[in-house]
Design an enzyme around this catalytic site. Structure first.
Site, PDB file in Angstrom:
ATOM      1  CG  HIS A  85      55.970  25.446  13.164  1.00 30.85           C
ATOM      2  ND1 HIS A  85      55.298  24.580  14.002  1.00 30.85           N
ATOM      3  CD2 HIS A  85      57.233  24.960  13.047  1.00 30.85           C
ATOM      4  CE1 HIS A  85      56.121  23.613  14.375  1.00 30.85           C
ATOM      5  NE2 HIS A  85      57.297  23.822  13.809  1.00 30.85           N
TER       6      HIS A  85
ATOM      7  CE1 TYR B 278      56.183  35.189  13.607  1.00 34.23           C
ATOM      8  CE2 TYR B 278      54.818  36.552  12.173  1.00 34.23           C
ATOM      9  CZ  TYR B 278      56.048  36.220  12.692  1.00 34.23           C
ATOM     10  OH  TYR B 278      57.162  36.910  12.291  1.00 34.23           O
ATOM     11  CB  CYS B 279      50.421  28.566  12.612  1.00 38.14           C
ATOM     12  SG  CYS B 279      49.203  27.282  12.843  1.00 38.14           S
ATOM     13  CG  MET B 280      51.254  31.694  17.798  1.00 37.85           C
ATOM     14  SD  MET B 280      53.020  31.352  17.931  1.00 37.85           S
ATOM     15  CE  MET B 280      53.444  30.916  16.254  1.00 37.85           C
TER      16      MET B 280
END
Length: 164
Positions: A137, A151-153
């Site tokens: 997200h 950008y939290c991957m």
């Protein structure tokens, strides 16, 4: 008194299970409508079980217990599904959230941002554009001096390749 406590506990358990069922139904609806480049069965044959859970089923790995949150090496982060470079170590930062976080993708044309209203939250989901697979997200609480995005991957959606 005992009956009241028992009734409250029973109602809580029923509510919990009904919410989980609604979330599973919501996830199934999204999977039916999301355009993936391969069928779930084809992805299952290609991806590891963890990659499949994250990328196809839109899962989330545990914070602080994943491969790349604490990775400080120089390199690139490729899609576990396609091998396309999605993020670089130059854009990675320590967000304190327990997941690898980046201020931007390596190439915006490789990702797509779609609305995600699952689990009663309003979020922006990051998917790999060419596959339709879930990566993580994006949020507006990243470093302000670097664009303000986080950008939290999921590490499980990425493969790190070290560079010199």
């Amino acid at each position: 008194m005992k009956r009241s406590i028992l009734a409250v506990m029973l109602l809580s358990v029923l509510t919990l299970f009904s919410c989980q069922n609604i979330n599973a139904q919501d996830n199934a609806k999204v999977l039916q409508h999301r355009k993936m480049s391969k069928t779930p069965a084809q992805w299952k044959a290609i991806l590891t079980p963890n990659q499949y859970q994250i990328m196809v089923n839109r899962g989330t790995e545990p914070p602080f217990h994943n491969a790349y949150d604490e990775n400080h090496q120089k390199g690139v982060y490729k899609s576990a599904a396609t091998g396309e470079v999605l993020f670089t170590s130059e854009d990675k930062f320590d967000s304190g959230t327990g997941w690898p976080s980046f201020v931007k993708p390596a190439d915006m044309s490789k990702i797509e941002i779609v609305k995600d209203n699952s689990y009663g939250m309003d979020r922006d989901e990051v998917i790999e554009k060419s596959t339709g697979l879930h990566l993580g997200h994006v949020f507006d609480d990243g470093p302000a001096d670097r664009g303000g995005k986080r950008y939290c991957m999921n590490s499980g959606a990425l493969i790190f390749v070290k560079t010199k």
